[in-house]
Structure formats: structure tokens, C-alpha cells
Design an enzyme around this catalytic site. Structure first.
Site, PDB file in Angstrom:
ATOM      1  N   GLY A  94       0.791  -1.210   0.000  1.00  0.00           N
ATOM      2  CA  GLY A  94       0.000   0.000   0.000  1.00  0.00           C
ATOM      3  C   GLY A  94       0.828   1.266   0.000  1.00  0.00           C
ATOM      4  O   GLY A  94       0.375   2.300  -0.485  1.00  0.00           O
ATOM      5  N   ASP A 120      -4.613  -5.974  13.881  1.00  0.00           N
ATOM      6  CA  ASP A 120      -4.772  -6.468  12.507  1.00  0.00           C
ATOM      7  C   ASP A 120      -4.082  -7.820  12.337  1.00  0.00           C
ATOM      8  O   ASP A 120      -3.415  -8.072  11.330  1.00  0.00           O
ATOM      9  CB  ASP A 120      -4.214  -5.458  11.510  1.00  0.00           C
ATOM     10  CG  ASP A 120      -4.768  -5.665  10.097  1.00  0.00           C
ATOM     11  OD1 ASP A 120      -5.858  -6.272   9.966  1.00  0.00           O
ATOM     12  OD2 ASP A 120      -4.122  -5.229   9.129  1.00  0.00           O
TER      13      ASP A 120
END
Length: 659
Positions: A351, A466
Site C-alpha cells: 500500500g 490487525d
């Protein structure tokens, strides 16, 4: 009738006479358990991570010894490693035995115990103990084979000599560059610290002598006896910088002086990780080192833009940075390591930018993250957080090596982990066949130990937020390392819960219900994610996605249905053959279902989870109906995610305002 009475009396007498024998066996095994409880703590408390123990009275006395591999410098990691070795010994004990009378286990933290004190007696030059040997199946071939074999032997000779002379640890590492296309070779040698330099050298030399003309062509080996061992491989298998280096001319390059104590064996260019430490914090990390990068590497005569604006606080942090495990690299070093970011070195696209494989001149393999843009975050917000994350040290955590900031380039340097991420294996029917049950269980235990460190043993509580298979990376030996702390929340040691008023970040399939619905997160949030990951490891199925599981639309509901019906074995992937390890698998499913309970208070802590995983006798609670029992949980992520088919990790990055 008289005859019958005599027979009965005889049998009663016989039973009384035989009763002490099983009782004695029980006493010995009870003493082994006492040793197993005490020795991890005693070993980690020792300055050289070595301990012996004697428990009980003859004839049931237990003599034991353990030590940690020299590159395991963290006390907590050492204790966990020794405890894990005991757990393996107990796990591999046949069901018909309560415990072995003698046991030896050669892993990163060897453990030995016996009822015979002579078995653990100090080494002597005439010791005839049969070594444990494990050889790499790959063979050195080609025209340079003979020369490379000679270089490897020289590496081993110098490594064992360095280990023998390195008091008090008796530990050394090395590396060899053949100057050809042959991979770098890494070596390690160690003796127990109670050996003299002469005895250590004699012990190691006897083991090196096992490498005959035939076996010398193997690309790696581990050879152990109780008091000493060595290992070499064509890949990195230890932490820290090599203590010695051999180049292609058989001449050792200048190397640092041997270290003396664990607290001084800090490495500046090692203990490094791969694509996943605090990427939000990591971008700020480069700002932390922004001034040094320019000050050290820009040409003379050019102004240091950041230098003219540095505050007193920044000066203090830069000073701290110089003494940390992070390093500031010259952009030219990065270009050389990646061959100018050559396309063939590209590992994937995340990302925040592309990831490249690189090599430093000393042979260290690295993963380089070239950030596509600045994080936009200020210096002050992340200063304390970055300094904390820089000091996280655990064998099951991925760690950042350093950075470079030059002009518009913002670059992060990580350890290169060759086996990608866990999802690459467990969700592929062919690749998961490479992982047998013992390896999968070791991965589950490793993840649990990493989370326990974050929640309890690091300086502050760290909540990952996460945790998922794509954020668990695997090293060359398939050991798990938790990665990607870009969404992590950090608390002081007496806080356990937080709340976000901004949008929730993470991946829904692994998100605890109280966090997904109310924004409340705590250490129990990561426990929930861990439970989902365990169910995915066991089943080979994703919790979220378009595939139904039986009558349910998510894996948690399917697992609960099978558990309720007593058909838990149907959850386990067929490749694992549940019959051979059915008790362990059932316990893992039970633990996973406890972790995914609807109410956070009903979930165990990670300390509880680690204890339950390492014991076959601790009573497990019966799980209640879990969260998301019959709710579709997609795999959507609430943050920007970049993935690529060849990516070593999919990186999840929050774009919310600073924490």
C-alpha cells in the site's frame, strides 16, 4: 474354600509388593514436572542463560540442564524457548509413558534431564557420546565445489575457535562469501558456559571431524552433543551480526571483537524484520533520522534543510537513535543492494510502495520498502511510539532494521524472510501439505508467544489490531513472526482498553465484535483474532469470503456446529490426518473457540492461551456460542491495502488521523 482364601491372600500380598513400582515412576515424573516449571526461569535469570537443576531424592532424583542459543539475548524469549522445549518433550512422549527416564532435545534451547548424574557430567576429551546429526539434503555441485567446501571448512574451523575463546558465553557466529554465485554460508558454534576453553575446543573439533569427504558436499548440517554443537547453512538462521567473516581467498575479513555478555551482544545491523513493522510509525522514523541522513551523506557545500529546523527534542531523539538497533543507510548503499531497484529484485507491491530484495556486502539479505510518498505525520506524534517499537525484541516478532531519507526518497530496510506469509501456505492445498501437524502446532505456539510478549512482557502494552495470516511471516525454518504494526495501539502498562471515535480500522473477518460495532479494543481484541487464525490454520478455510462452510456462511459458525455435534474432526483439513494427533487438535479447536467468544470477558488472556497450549493436562473450559455465529463476515478492510500476486505480505495501513 481354604484354597480360594489362600489364593486371595497371595494376590493381595502380591499387589502390595508391586504397588511401590508405579508409585516410584510417578514420583520421578512428578520431579520432572517440577524441573520443567523451574528451569526456564532459572535459565533466563542466569547472566549466560545456562542452568542446571537437581530435584528429588534417590532413586527418583532428576538431574537436568538447559541453555539458550547465544543469539537469544532477551530473558523473556529465553524462558519461553526453554519452556517450549519441555513442552515438545512432553508432547512427543508416547501415551503409554507418563515421562521418559532420560530425555535430550536439541533445538534452539536444548534441554537434558536424566535419573543418572553421570549422563550430565562435564565433557572430557575422551567422551564417546554419540552425536545427534541432521544434514541438509542439498549438495554442492559445479566446478567450484571443491573450493567452496574448503571455504566452508575454514569457516567452521574459525567459528569453533572463536566460540571456544569467547568467555564466558562460549558462542560465536560467522559467514562466508565464496565470491561466486554460491549463496552466503552462515555458521554458529556454542558450548555450555561451564566448559573451559580447551574442553570447548576439543568438544567442537570432535564434531567438526564428523564432516568427512562425502558429507562435506552437503550445504548445511547440525551436529550436537550435550555440551557443544555447531551448525552451518546456506541461509541466515540466527539473529545478530556474524562475529567473523571469510572471503573467497580464505582470508578472514576484519571483524568485531568477540562479545562477552548477553547484554553487550547488541547488533546494529541485525535483529531485523520484513515488510511489516509500524509503517505509519516507520515513515515517521525516517523523519527521526532525517537530519543524520542528510548530515552524513549529502555532498559538502549543500545545506541540510532539516538540520536548520531541528528542535532540542529532535536533537535528543537523534542522539538516542545513534545508540539504538536502527541504522541510517546511505542511499547509495540501498541502490547497490537492490541493483538500482532492478525489476527482477522486486518482491511485490504494498500500500505504501514497492518491496525489493537486496544484499549488503557482508551477505546480509534484506527486504527494502521504497515508500511511494511521505506519511504526512508530524515528528512529535510518533516520537515515543517509534522509540518503543524500535526496542521490541522477540523471536516471534518481525523487526525493522533501519531507514534512509534522502531528498524525496523514504526507504525502510527489513530482514528478508524467504517463506512469505502464513496465508501463502495454509490456503493452498498443495503448499499446506508441506506443513505437518508438528510444524503447524509450532506456528500456533509461536504466534501465541509473540502476542503474549506484546501484551505483557514488552515495556508497554501493544494491541496489534490487525492479526491475520497475511501479517504472519515465516522465516527459513517456518518459524512465525508477527508483522505489520501499522494499526497497533500502545498503552501504558496499567491500561487494558481503549476506544476509537474515528472509523474502525482492520480486517472485518478477524475483528472482535465489540471493536467492529462500538470501536472498543483491548488485549482481548487480539485474542479474538488469534482464535480465528487458529481455526483457519486447522481447517485450511478462510473465515471470511464467498465460500459457505456447511450450513453456515463463516468458519466460526461452522466450527461451533461441529463442536456441538461432537464432529470436531471434520473441521480439520484432511491432509493432517486427525487420528495421529487427535487430542492435540481437539484442544486447539477448544482453545480457538474460547478465544472467539462473543463477550471479551469470556475470552482467555494470551498468558492463559500459552499455558493451555503447552500443557496436555490443564482442564479446558467449555466454550459458549461464539461471536458471528451465523453472520456473514466479509474480508473487506477498512483501510488502504495493496497486494500483488508475488507480494511477500499484504500491508494494511490506516489513513486516519494520528493516534
Amino acid at each position: 474354600m481354604a484354597v480360594i482364601m489362600k489364593v486371595v491372600v497371595f494376590l493381595l500380598v502380591l499387589a502390595v509388593l508391586m504397588a511401590p513400582f508405579p508409585a516410584a515412576a510417578d514420583i520421578f515424573c512428578d520431579n520432572v514436572k517440577v524441573v520443567a516449571d523451574a528451569l526456564p526461569k532459572n535459565t533466563s535469570a542466569s547472566a549466560v542463560h545456562f542452568a542446571t537443576s537437581t530435584v528429588g531424592q534417590a532413586p527418583n532424583v532428576v538431574y537436568a540442564m538447559s541453555f539458550c542459543r547465544g543469539d537469544i539475548v532477551n530473558d523473556t524469549a529465553c524462558a519461553e524457548c526453554v519452556a517450549s522445549t519441555f513442552a515438545r518433550i512432553f508432547r512427543e512422549t508416547p501415551p503409554e509413558l507418563e515421562c521418559y527416564r532420560d530425555a535430550s532435545y536439541f533445538v534452539d534451547c536444548p534441554v537434558f534431564y536424566s535419573g543418572d548424574n553421570d549422563t550430565l557430567a562435564p565433557f572430557s576429551a575422551t567422551d564417546e557420546q554419540e552425536p545427534f546429526e541432521r544434514w541438509n539434503i542439498n549438495v554442492i555441485t559445479g566446478d567450484d565445489a571443491g573450493r567452496i567446501v574448503g571455504l566452508i571448512r575454514e569457516l567452521l574451523v574459525q567459528t569453533v575457535q572463536r566460540a571456544a575463546s569467547a568467555a564466558p558465553l562460549r558462542f560465536a557466529t560467522g559467514t562466508m562469501d565464496s565470491g561466486t554465485n554460491f549463496p552466503m554460508v552462515y555458521s554458529l558454534a556454542q558450548c555450555t558456559p561451564d566448559l573451559s576453553a580447551g574442553d570447548c575446543l576439543a568438544c567442537l573439533q570432535r564434531l567438526v571431524g564428523k564432516i568427512n569427504a562425502t558429507m562435506a558436499l552437503r550445504m548445511g548440517a547440525q551436529i550436537h552433543v550435550m555440551r557443544c554443537y555447531f551448525r552451518y547453512e546456506a541461509y541466515v538462521f540466527y539473529d545478530g551480526q556474524p562475529m567473523l567473516r571469510i572471503n573467497g581467498s580464505l582470508s578472514p575479513a576484519p571483524t568485531p571483537e568477540p562479545t562477552t555478555t548477553p547484554t553487550k551482544r547488541k547488533s546494529k545491523l541485525w535483529v531485523i524484520p520484513v515488510v511489516a513493522v509500524p509503517l505509519l510509525a516507520a515513515a515517521s522514523l525516517c523523519f527521526v533520522f532525517y537530519s543524520p541522513c542528510f548530515k552524513r551523506y549529502r555532498r559538502k557545500g549543500k545545506a541540510t534543510r532539516a538540520g536548520s529546523r531541528r528542535t532540542q527534542d529532535e536533537d535528543e531523539l537523534v542522539l538516542d537513535g545513534k545508540n539504538s538497533d536502527f541504522s541510517v543507510f546511505d542511499f547509495e548503499q540501498i541502490l547497490d543492494a537492490t541493483d538500482n531497484f532492478a525489476e527482477e529484485n522486486k518482491l511485490g507491491q504494498g500500500g505504501f510502495g514497492a518491496v525489493y530484495k537486496g544484499h549488503f556486502p557482508d551477505g546480509l539479505e534484506i527486504a527494502i520498502k521504497r515508500l511511494a510518498s511521505h506519511s504526512g505525520q508530524g515528528f512529535t506524534e510518533f516520537r515515543n511510539e517509534v522509540q518503543l517499537i524500535a526496542k521490541l525484541q522477540h523471536r516471534n516478532l518481525v523487526r525493522l532494521l533501519g531507514c534512509c531519507s534522502q531528498e524525496d526518497e523514504k526507504i525502510l530496510v527489513y530482514e528478508y524472510l524467504p517463506n512469505k506469509s502464513l496465508d501463502f501456505f495454509i490456503f493452498d492445498q498443495d503448499k499446506r501439505a508441506l506443513l505437518d501437524w508438528s510444524k503447524l502446532l509450532a506456528i500456533i505456539e509461536g504466534i501465541a508467544h509473540g502476542l503474549l510478549y506484546l501484551q505483557k512482557h514488552s515495556r508497554l502494552r501493544v494491541i496489534h489490531r490487525d492479526l491475520k495470516p497475511s501479517n504472519i511471516l515465516l522465516d527459513g525454518e517456518m518459524n512465525p513472526k508477527i508483522s505489520d504494526f501499522g494499526l497497533a495501539k500502545i498503552f501504558s502498562s496499567n491500561n487494558t482498553e481503549g476506544n476509537t471515535t474515528r472509523r474502525v480500522v482492520g480486517t472485518y473477518g478477524y475483528m472482535a465484535p465489540e471493536y467492529a460495532s462500538e470501536g472498543i479494543f483491548s488485549i482481548k481484541s487480539d485474542v479474538f483474532s488469534f482464535g480465528v487464525v487458529v481455526l483457519e490454520i486447522l481447517s485450511g478455510k478462510r473465515n471470511s469470503g464467498s465460500h459457505q462452510c456447511g450450513d453456515f456462511i463463516n468458519l466460526i459458525g461452522y466450527a461451533w456446529q461441529l463442536w456441538e455435534e461432537g464432529r470436531w474432526a471434520d473441521l480439520v483439513d484432511a491432509s493432517l490426518v486427525p487420528k495421529s494427533h487427535s487430542v492435540e487438535m481437539m484442544r486447539c479447536i477448544n482453545i480457538a473457540l474460547l478465544c472467539v467468544q462473543e463477550n471479551a470477558v469470556d475470552r482467555p488472556t494470551m498468558a492463559d492461551v500459552v499455558a493451555l497450549l503447552s500443557s496436555e493436562t490443564m482442564v479446558l473450559a467449555e466454550p459458549k456460542q461464539p461471536a458471528y455465529f451465523n453472520v456473514r463476515v466479509g474480508n473487506e478492510e477498512t483501510s488502504i491495502t495493496g497486494t500483488d500476486s508475488c507480494s511477500i505480505n499484504d500491508v494494511t495501513i490506516s489513513v486516519t488521523t494520528p493516534r
